[in-house]
Write a protein that holds these residues in place. Structure first.
Motif, PDB file in Angstrom:
ATOM      1  N   VAL A   1       2.242 -10.495  -3.907  1.00 49.31           N
ATOM      2  CA  VAL A   1       2.449  -9.095  -3.512  1.00 49.31           C
ATOM      3  C   VAL A   1       1.226  -8.567  -2.766  1.00 49.31           C
ATOM      4  O   VAL A   1       1.345  -7.912  -1.727  1.00 49.31           O
ATOM      5  CB  VAL A   1       2.747  -8.223  -4.750  1.00 49.31           C
ATOM      6  CG1 VAL A   1       2.799  -6.747  -4.360  1.00 49.31           C
ATOM      7  CG2 VAL A   1       4.058  -8.642  -5.387  1.00 49.31           C
ATOM      8  N   GLY A   2       0.033  -8.867  -3.296  1.00 47.56           N
ATOM      9  CA  GLY A   2      -1.186  -8.404  -2.644  1.00 47.56           C
ATOM     10  C   GLY A   2      -1.362  -8.993  -1.260  1.00 47.56           C
ATOM     11  O   GLY A   2      -1.734  -8.286  -0.317  1.00 47.56           O
TER      12      GLY A   2
ATOM     13  N   GLN B   1     -14.600  -5.505  -3.149  1.00 44.97           N
ATOM     14  CA  GLN B   1     -15.467  -4.638  -2.351  1.00 44.97           C
ATOM     15  C   GLN B   1     -14.795  -4.220  -1.052  1.00 44.97           C
ATOM     16  O   GLN B   1     -15.081  -3.146  -0.521  1.00 44.97           O
ATOM     17  CB  GLN B   1     -16.781  -5.362  -2.047  1.00 44.97           C
ATOM     18  CG  GLN B   1     -17.643  -5.618  -3.271  1.00 44.97           C
ATOM     19  CD  GLN B   1     -17.935  -4.343  -4.051  1.00 44.97           C
ATOM     20  OE1 GLN B   1     -17.637  -4.236  -5.231  1.00 44.97           O
ATOM     21  NE2 GLN B   1     -18.521  -3.369  -3.383  1.00 44.97           N
ATOM     22  N   PHE B   2     -13.897  -5.053  -0.543  1.00 45.83           N
ATOM     23  CA  PHE B   2     -13.156  -4.692   0.662  1.00 45.83           C
ATOM     24  C   PHE B   2     -12.303  -3.455   0.397  1.00 45.83           C
ATOM     25  O   PHE B   2     -12.260  -2.526   1.218  1.00 45.83           O
ATOM     26  CB  PHE B   2     -12.279  -5.869   1.100  1.00 45.83           C
ATOM     27  CG  PHE B   2     -11.845  -5.805   2.533  1.00 45.83           C
ATOM     28  CD1 PHE B   2     -10.852  -4.933   2.938  1.00 45.83           C
ATOM     29  CD2 PHE B   2     -12.420  -6.635   3.480  1.00 45.83           C
ATOM     30  CE1 PHE B   2     -10.442  -4.872   4.248  1.00 45.83           C
ATOM     31  CE2 PHE B   2     -12.026  -6.583   4.813  1.00 45.83           C
ATOM     32  CZ  PHE B   2     -11.033  -5.703   5.197  1.00 45.83           C
ATOM     33  N   SER B   3     -11.608  -3.456  -0.746  1.00 48.41           N
ATOM     34  CA  SER B   3     -10.788  -2.285  -1.085  1.00 48.41           C
ATOM     35  C   SER B   3     -11.652  -1.049  -1.306  1.00 48.41           C
ATOM     36  O   SER B   3     -11.297   0.057  -0.877  1.00 48.41           O
ATOM     37  CB  SER B   3      -9.951  -2.578  -2.334  1.00 48.41           C
ATOM     38  OG  SER B   3     -10.761  -2.727  -3.484  1.00 48.41           O
ATOM     39  N   LEU B   4     -12.802  -1.231  -1.950  1.00 46.29           N
ATOM     40  CA  LEU B   4     -13.710  -0.100  -2.141  1.00 46.29           C
ATOM     41  C   LEU B   4     -14.280   0.377  -0.806  1.00 46.29           C
ATOM     42  O   LEU B   4     -14.538   1.570  -0.620  1.00 46.29           O
ATOM     43  CB  LEU B   4     -14.847  -0.497  -3.085  1.00 46.29           C
ATOM     44  CG  LEU B   4     -14.440  -0.810  -4.526  1.00 46.29           C
ATOM     45  CD1 LEU B   4     -15.659  -1.246  -5.345  1.00 46.29           C
ATOM     46  CD2 LEU B   4     -13.784   0.401  -5.183  1.00 46.29           C
ATOM     47  N   GLY B   5     -14.459  -0.561   0.133  1.00 42.34           N
ATOM     48  CA  GLY B   5     -14.926  -0.178   1.464  1.00 42.34           C
ATOM     49  C   GLY B   5     -13.911   0.683   2.192  1.00 42.34           C
ATOM     50  O   GLY B   5     -14.276   1.616   2.921  1.00 42.34           O
ATOM     51  N   ILE B   6     -12.618   0.373   2.028  1.00 46.05           N
ATOM     52  CA  ILE B   6     -11.554   1.198   2.616  1.00 46.05           C
ATOM     53  C   ILE B   6     -11.642   2.617   2.070  1.00 46.05           C
ATOM     54  O   ILE B   6     -11.572   3.607   2.816  1.00 46.05           O
ATOM     55  CB  ILE B   6     -10.175   0.599   2.308  1.00 46.05           C
ATOM     56  CG1 ILE B   6     -10.015  -0.788   2.947  1.00 46.05           C
ATOM     57  CG2 ILE B   6      -9.069   1.551   2.767  1.00 46.05           C
ATOM     58  CD1 ILE B   6      -9.830  -0.788   4.432  1.00 46.05           C
ATOM     59  N   LEU B   7     -11.806   2.736   0.745  1.00 43.18           N
ATOM     60  CA  LEU B   7     -11.919   4.058   0.121  1.00 43.18           C
ATOM     61  C   LEU B   7     -13.177   4.781   0.580  1.00 43.18           C
ATOM     62  O   LEU B   7     -13.141   5.991   0.863  1.00 43.18           O
ATOM     63  CB  LEU B   7     -11.937   3.910  -1.403  1.00 43.18           C
ATOM     64  CG  LEU B   7     -10.600   3.659  -2.098  1.00 43.18           C
ATOM     65  CD1 LEU B   7     -10.827   3.423  -3.588  1.00 43.18           C
ATOM     66  CD2 LEU B   7      -9.652   4.828  -1.891  1.00 43.18           C
TER      67      LEU B   7
ATOM     68  N   LEU C   1      -5.044  -4.862  -1.771  1.00 46.52           N
ATOM     69  CA  LEU C   1      -6.289  -5.626  -1.876  1.00 46.52           C
ATOM     70  C   LEU C   1      -6.665  -5.878  -3.330  1.00 46.52           C
ATOM     71  O   LEU C   1      -7.150  -6.961  -3.676  1.00 46.52           O
ATOM     72  CB  LEU C   1      -7.414  -4.891  -1.157  1.00 46.52           C
ATOM     73  CG  LEU C   1      -7.340  -4.916   0.379  1.00 46.52           C
ATOM     74  CD1 LEU C   1      -8.302  -3.907   0.980  1.00 46.52           C
ATOM     75  CD2 LEU C   1      -7.650  -6.318   0.902  1.00 46.52           C
ATOM     76  N   ASN C   2      -6.436  -4.900  -4.194  1.00 50.34           N
ATOM     77  CA  ASN C   2      -6.740  -5.086  -5.614  1.00 50.34           C
ATOM     78  C   ASN C   2      -5.821  -6.135  -6.238  1.00 50.34           C
ATOM     79  O   ASN C   2      -6.254  -6.961  -7.054  1.00 50.34           O
ATOM     80  CB  ASN C   2      -6.619  -3.769  -6.358  1.00 50.34           C
ATOM     81  CG  ASN C   2      -7.807  -2.858  -6.136  1.00 50.34           C
ATOM     82  OD1 ASN C   2      -8.907  -3.315  -5.838  1.00 50.34           O
ATOM     83  ND2 ASN C   2      -7.610  -1.565  -6.254  1.00 50.34           N
ATOM     84  N   LEU C   3      -4.534  -6.091  -5.875  1.00 56.24           N
ATOM     85  CA  LEU C   3      -3.617  -7.112  -6.377  1.00 56.24           C
ATOM     86  C   LEU C   3      -3.996  -8.493  -5.854  1.00 56.24           C
ATOM     87  O   LEU C   3      -3.919  -9.489  -6.584  1.00 56.24           O
ATOM     88  CB  LEU C   3      -2.180  -6.773  -5.959  1.00 56.24           C
ATOM     89  CG  LEU C   3      -1.518  -5.591  -6.677  1.00 56.24           C
ATOM     90  CD1 LEU C   3      -0.167  -5.276  -6.053  1.00 56.24           C
ATOM     91  CD2 LEU C   3      -1.368  -5.873  -8.161  1.00 56.24           C
TER      92      LEU C   3
ATOM     93  N   LEU D   1      -6.238 -13.767  -6.806  1.00 57.51           N
ATOM     94  CA  LEU D   1      -7.235 -14.789  -6.480  1.00 57.51           C
ATOM     95  C   LEU D   1      -8.051 -15.174  -7.709  1.00 57.51           C
ATOM     96  O   LEU D   1      -8.383 -16.346  -7.902  1.00 57.51           O
ATOM     97  CB  LEU D   1      -8.154 -14.286  -5.372  1.00 57.51           C
ATOM     98  CG  LEU D   1      -7.596 -14.302  -3.948  1.00 57.51           C
ATOM     99  CD1 LEU D   1      -8.552 -13.595  -3.001  1.00 57.51           C
ATOM    100  CD2 LEU D   1      -7.359 -15.735  -3.483  1.00 57.51           C
ATOM    101  N   ARG D   2      -8.379 -14.186  -8.523  1.00 55.96           N
ATOM    102  CA  ARG D   2      -9.142 -14.491  -9.739  1.00 55.96           C
ATOM    103  C   ARG D   2      -8.368 -15.430 -10.641  1.00 55.96           C
ATOM    104  O   ARG D   2      -8.921 -16.392 -11.183  1.00 55.96           O
ATOM    105  CB  ARG D   2      -9.457 -13.190 -10.478  1.00 55.96           C
ATOM    106  CG  ARG D   2     -10.270 -13.395 -11.753  1.00 55.96           C
ATOM    107  CD  ARG D   2     -10.440 -12.080 -12.489  1.00 55.96           C
ATOM    108  NE  ARG D   2      -9.154 -11.533 -12.878  1.00 55.96           N
ATOM    109  CZ  ARG D   2      -9.021 -10.353 -13.491  1.00 55.96           C
ATOM    110  NH1 ARG D   2     -10.079  -9.614 -13.729  1.00 55.96           N
ATOM    111  NH2 ARG D   2      -7.814  -9.916 -13.821  1.00 55.96           N
ATOM    112  N   ASP D   3      -7.075 -15.164 -10.804  1.00 56.12           N
ATOM    113  CA  ASP D   3      -6.254 -16.020 -11.662  1.00 56.12           C
ATOM    114  C   ASP D   3      -6.068 -17.411 -11.063  1.00 56.12           C
ATOM    115  O   ASP D   3      -6.063 -18.412 -11.768  1.00 56.12           O
ATOM    116  CB  ASP D   3      -4.890 -15.373 -11.893  1.00 56.12           C
ATOM    117  CG  ASP D   3      -4.977 -14.114 -12.741  1.00 56.12           C
ATOM    118  OD1 ASP D   3      -6.044 -13.894 -13.348  1.00 56.12           O
ATOM    119  OD2 ASP D   3      -3.993 -13.357 -12.790  1.00 56.12           O
TER     120      ASP D   3
END
Length: 274
Positions: free
Chosen positions: A12-13, A198-204, A255-257, A262-264
Motif C-alpha cells: 500500500v505504501g 525522514q522523507f515523510s517528515l521532510g514533506i511535513l 511514506l510511513n506505510l 520496509l522495516r518488516d
C-alpha cells in the motif's frame, strides 16, 4: 521479493508513493491547466468536469497546482534527507569506531543541533539569506544530520563487539576498513527505513515552512502555501484547503506505510503477523 509482496503495509505504501511520484514527474510535461494562468472570472469554482478539484481565489486549477507542488515537496524532502545521510551517517560511524572523547563530542554536538527544530533553523537562516526553497532544504537537512548520526552510531555500536568484527580486527583490518566492509552493509537496512521516515517528515516540514512563508516562494506552487491562502476562504471554498491537505496526509501516510513495510521486510525480527 515474495516477503515484500505479501506485506500489506509495503504494498500500500509503495503504491501511494508511486502514484505521488508519477504525478510529480508527469507535471514536468503536462498539467490540466497552466499553473501561472489567472482566471478571475472562474475563481472559487467547486470541483467539476472542467476543474476536477475546483479553482482557487485567482481562478487557478487546484489539481494542476497540487501536481506541480508535489515535485517541489518531493525535491525538498529528498535533498534534505540526502544531506542527512551524507553527513550524519559518516559522523555516526566515526563516533562508534573511535569512541572516547570523539564519540562524546560528536554526540553533544548532535544534541546541540537537536535543540533547534527545522522551523527555528529556517527562521534563523531566512533572517540572514531570505526565504526560499534552498534555505528550507538547508534547514531540514541540518535537522536530519543528528537523526542519521544517532541511528548509525547506535546500530554500529551493537556490531563492534560481534565475533565477525573481532575476526576482521584479528586479520589486521583497520577501523575504517571494517566500518566500510562490515559495519555499513549490516546497518544499511536500518538507514533505508530511517530515510523513508525522514522523507515523510521532510514533506511535513516543507509544508509547514511554506505555510509560514519560509519555503518555496511564488509563483512556484506549494502545498503548504496553498493551505495558507485557503484559510481566509474556508467558508466560501472549503475545497481550497481540503485537497492540498489531503495531498499532504496521503503522501505522508504512504511514506510511513512504506517505511513500516520496509522495516518488516528487511528485518525479520521485527516482522509482525498481518
Amino acid at each position: 521479493m515474495s516477503k515484500a509482496i505479501g506485506n500489506r503495509s509495503f504494498v500500500v505504501g509503495l503504491t501511494i508513493t508511486g502514484i505521488v511520484a508519477i504525478m510529480a514527474v508527469l507535471s514536468f510535461v503536462w498539467t490540466p491547466y497552466a499553473v501561472g494562468t489567472l482566471d478571475i472570472a472562474g475563481k472559487l469554482k467547486p470541483p467539476s468536469w472542467s476543474h476536477w478539484l475546483g479553482t482557487d481565489h485567482y481562478g487557478r486549477d487546484i489539481l494542476s497546482m497540487i501536481m506541480v507542488g508535489s515535485r517541489n515537496s518531493i525535491a525538498v524532502a529528498f535533498v534534505s534527507v540526502a544531506i542527512g545521510l551524507a553527513i550524519g551517517v559518516p559522523l555516526g560511524l566515526w563516533a562508534a569506531a573511535r569512541g572516547g572523547w570523539i564519540d562524546e563530542l560528536l554526540m553533544r554536538l548532535n544534541d546541540l543541533v537537536f535543540a533547534f527544530p527545522a522551523l527555528l533553523s529556517a527562521v534563523m537562516i531566512t533572517a540572514v539569506f531570505g526565504p526560499g526553497a534552498i534555505n528550507a532544504i538547508i534547514a531540514i537537512g541540518i535537522f536530519n544530520i543528528p537523526v542519521f548520526a544517532r541511528v548509525a552510531r547506535g546500530a554500529a555500536l551493537s556490531l563492534w563487539p560481534r565475533e565477525f568484527i573481532l575476526g576482521a580486527r584479528a586479520c589486521g583490518k583497520g577501523a575504517a576498513r571494517i566500518t566500510i566492509e562490515h559495519v555499513l552493509p549490516n546497518i544499511a537496512n536500518l538507514l533505508v527505513v530511517q530515510a523513508t521516515i525522514q522523507f515523510s517528515l521532510g514533506i511535513l516540514a516543507e509544508a509547514g515552512l511554506s505555510y509560514v512563508g519560509l519555503g518555496s516562494q511564488p509563483p512556484m506552487p506549494s502545498w503548504g502555501r496553498m493551505l495558507f491562502e485557503a484559510q481566509t476562504m474556508i467558508g466560501l471554498a472549503p475545497h481550497m484547503a481540503l485537497f492540498p491537505g489531503l495531498a499532504i496526509v496521503i503522501t505522508v501516510l504512504g511514506l510511513n506505510l512504506l517505511g513500516d513495510g520496509l522495516r518488516d521486510v528487511l528485518d525479520p525480527r521485527l516482522r509482525r503477523e498481518r
